[in-house]
Scaffold this active site. Structure first.
Site, PDB file in Angstrom:
ATOM      1  N   GLY A  11       0.852  -1.202   0.000  1.00 28.19           N
ATOM      2  CA  GLY A  11       0.000   0.000   0.000  1.00 28.19           C
ATOM      3  C   GLY A  11       0.878   1.239   0.000  1.00 28.19           C
ATOM      4  O   GLY A  11       0.531   2.270   0.579  1.00 28.19           O
ATOM      5  N   GLY A  14      -0.345   4.810  -0.768  1.00 28.10           N
ATOM      6  CA  GLY A  14      -1.436   5.371   0.051  1.00 28.10           C
ATOM      7  C   GLY A  14      -0.899   6.449   0.982  1.00 28.10           C
ATOM      8  O   GLY A  14       0.297   6.743   1.013  1.00 28.10           O
ATOM      9  N   ASP A  36       2.556  -1.664  -4.600  1.00 24.58           N
ATOM     10  CA  ASP A  36       1.233  -1.039  -4.684  1.00 24.58           C
ATOM     11  C   ASP A  36       0.555  -1.510  -5.972  1.00 24.58           C
ATOM     12  O   ASP A  36       1.235  -1.866  -6.929  1.00 24.58           O
ATOM     13  CB  ASP A  36       1.353   0.498  -4.685  1.00 24.58           C
ATOM     14  CG  ASP A  36       0.052   1.164  -4.227  1.00 24.58           C
ATOM     15  OD1 ASP A  36       0.015   1.682  -3.099  1.00 24.58           O
ATOM     16  OD2 ASP A  36      -0.933   1.148  -4.992  1.00 24.58           O
ATOM     17  N   ARG A  38      -0.996   0.406  -7.920  1.00 22.89           N
ATOM     18  CA  ARG A  38      -0.750   1.450  -8.936  1.00 22.89           C
ATOM     19  C   ARG A  38       0.697   1.909  -8.818  1.00 22.89           C
ATOM     20  O   ARG A  38       1.326   1.757  -7.779  1.00 22.89           O
ATOM     21  CB  ARG A  38      -1.671   2.657  -8.685  1.00 22.89           C
ATOM     22  CG  ARG A  38      -3.080   2.462  -9.222  1.00 22.89           C
ATOM     23  CD  ARG A  38      -3.971   3.628  -8.867  1.00 22.89           C
ATOM     24  NE  ARG A  38      -4.304   3.583  -7.441  1.00 22.89           N
ATOM     25  CZ  ARG A  38      -5.318   2.869  -6.945  1.00 22.89           C
ATOM     26  NH1 ARG A  38      -6.081   2.163  -7.741  1.00 22.89           N
ATOM     27  NH2 ARG A  38      -5.569   2.866  -5.656  1.00 22.89           N
ATOM     28  N   ILE A  56      -1.554  -7.510  -3.879  1.00 23.17           N
ATOM     29  CA  ILE A  56      -1.086  -8.325  -2.747  1.00 23.17           C
ATOM     30  C   ILE A  56      -1.714  -9.716  -2.753  1.00 23.17           C
ATOM     31  O   ILE A  56      -1.234 -10.629  -2.080  1.00 23.17           O
ATOM     32  CB  ILE A  56      -1.345  -7.648  -1.372  1.00 23.17           C
ATOM     33  CG1 ILE A  56      -2.814  -7.241  -1.221  1.00 23.17           C
ATOM     34  CG2 ILE A  56      -0.413  -6.475  -1.146  1.00 23.17           C
ATOM     35  CD1 ILE A  56      -3.189  -6.882   0.208  1.00 23.17           C
ATOM     36  N   TYR A 155     -14.777  -3.303   7.343  1.00 22.71           N
ATOM     37  CA  TYR A 155     -13.385  -2.910   7.578  1.00 22.71           C
ATOM     38  C   TYR A 155     -12.987  -3.177   9.039  1.00 22.71           C
ATOM     39  O   TYR A 155     -11.922  -3.726   9.319  1.00 22.71           O
ATOM     40  CB  TYR A 155     -13.253  -1.432   7.226  1.00 22.71           C
ATOM     41  CG  TYR A 155     -11.958  -0.760   7.561  1.00 22.71           C
ATOM     42  CD1 TYR A 155     -10.803  -0.999   6.823  1.00 22.71           C
ATOM     43  CD2 TYR A 155     -11.887   0.169   8.612  1.00 22.71           C
ATOM     44  CE1 TYR A 155      -9.614  -0.340   7.113  1.00 22.71           C
ATOM     45  CE2 TYR A 155     -10.712   0.828   8.906  1.00 22.71           C
ATOM     46  CZ  TYR A 155      -9.575   0.570   8.161  1.00 22.71           C
ATOM     47  OH  TYR A 155      -8.400   1.224   8.463  1.00 22.71           O
ATOM     48  N   LYS A 159     -10.151  -5.756  10.275  1.00 21.01           N
ATOM     49  CA  LYS A 159      -8.968  -5.352  11.065  1.00 21.01           C
ATOM     50  C   LYS A 159      -8.881  -6.167  12.351  1.00 21.01           C
ATOM     51  O   LYS A 159      -7.813  -6.619  12.748  1.00 21.01           O
ATOM     52  CB  LYS A 159      -9.020  -3.849  11.370  1.00 21.01           C
ATOM     53  CG  LYS A 159      -8.719  -2.957  10.167  1.00 21.01           C
ATOM     54  CD  LYS A 159      -7.245  -3.033   9.772  1.00 21.01           C
ATOM     55  CE  LYS A 159      -6.867  -2.058   8.668  1.00 21.01           C
ATOM     56  NZ  LYS A 159      -5.495  -2.245   8.179  1.00 21.01           N
TER      57      LYS A 159
END
Ligand code: AKB
Length: 341
Positions: A11, A14, A36, A38, A56, A155, A159
């Site tokens: 990430g 980010g 990442d 992108r 990932i 989310y 987590k």
């Protein structure tokens, strides 16, 4: 052929990856392998020893990384945040849970091949908490790590479960196997509050109203805040969040009494943030237009968190309270960022 020793950051493009990579590069002690989906902006890519673009969830990609690099630390930052995850919960589960499982497996295999533990730094979130209603939220005050663990978002569920996965890999992995057993993943997690950066904007989160308000007003744009003025959440300036990750990475294992730590810095209401922003950027116009569904998510998160364990075990001390965050970090940098040529 020798593998290159690196710190892996997923990430990487980010908000947190951005801050972390710049700080790691400034420290000069680590070569960063950035991953990442992108490509990274050139200024960020230049600060990395290597950049790989990919998912990932691509197991072959992770295997290739292991064949090329010697990974001693993993900062697993890639995730779909709370608002976006509610639109595509199954995808969020794949990215947030399956993705973390793959990275834990990578860390375990790497620890075994290096013959030493691999540190796995995991940014968890205040979204793991779920208070049933506003009255409970107000009465709860500063919430400790073991209270109110009934998240209402995908989310938050992801987590919380990944914290358990990390603990499983660190302490109980294949506990019934004849050979093997816990194999060297040194898992360390921080439950972050909302984060505010002067240099980047978050996307897809539910605490995003604070940074969005600031960055919109700094550009003279109107902003309609999607929560009520009296909404209170814990927040932290990005440099303190990055500092916390690095401090936890450096902390001696013997001083850690848990694998998961709260951290907090200040806990303003949305109205208090709006007042600070209006005072700094009178040209921006901030209105309040609460969205009942996003409001309900924020109302389930604590007003503040109890971070006594982080302070005691690894000396966590945020440098920025609300006044310093705005006065010394956010306002000067945001002004510079949006100043004309
Ligand atoms: C989000 O709003 O999803 C995140 C978080 C609270 O972890 N900022």
């Amino acid at each position: 052929m020798a593998r290159k020793p690196v710190v892996l950051v997923t990430g990487a493009g980010g908000e947190m990856g951005h801050g972390l990579i710049h700080r790691l590069a400034d420290l000069g002690a680590f070569d960063v392998l950035a991953l990442d989906v992108r490509g990274l902006e050139p200024g960020l890519a230049r600060r990395c020893a290597a950049v790989r673009i990919g998912d990932i969830l691509d197991r072959h990609l992770l295997d290739r990384l292991r064949s090329e690099f010697e990974i001693s630390v993993v900062f697993h930052l890639a995730a779909l945040l709370s608002t976006r995850a509610e639109f595509i919960p199954e995808t969020a589960h794949e990215v947030n849970v399956q993705g973390t499982l793959g990275l834990l497996r990578l860390a375990l295999e790497e620890a075994r091949s290096l013959g030493q533990p691999v540190k796995f730094l995991f940014p968890s979130s205040m979204a793991v908490y779920g208070l049933p209603d506003l009255a409970a939220k107000r009465a709860a005050g500063r919430v400790a790590e073991d209270r109110w663990l009934d998240p209402i978002t995908m989310y938050g569920c992801n987590k919380l479960y990944c914290e358990h996965l990390g603990r499983y890999f660190a302490r109980h992995y294949r506990q019934l196997a004849a050979q093997g057993g816990p194999g060297g993943v040194d898992f360390r997690a921080i439950r972050f509050p909302g984060l505010i950066s002067a240099f980047t904007l978050p996307s897809g989160g539910t605490s995003d109203y604070a940074p969005e308000m600031l960055h919109a007003a700094a550009q003279g744009r109107p902003y309609a805040c999607f929560v009520r003025e009296d909404t209170r959440l814990p927040f932290m300036a990005m440099p303190d969040a990055i500092g916390a990750l690095l401090a936890l990475m450096e902390a001696p294992g013997e001083s850690l009494t848990t694998l998961v730590y709260n951290v907090g810095a200040f806990s303003p209401s949305a109205g208090e943030i709006a007042d600070l922003v209006r005072a700094a950027f009178p040209a921006g116009h901030i209105a309040f237009a609460p969205d009942p569904r996003r409001q309900a998510i924020v109302d389930s998160w604590p007003e503040d968190v109890d971070d006594a364990r982080a302070r005691r075990d690894w000396g966590f001390r945020p440098a920025h309270d609300l006044g310093r965050a705005f006065g010394e970090y956010l306002l000067p940098n945001v002004r510079r960022r949006y100043a004309g040529p």
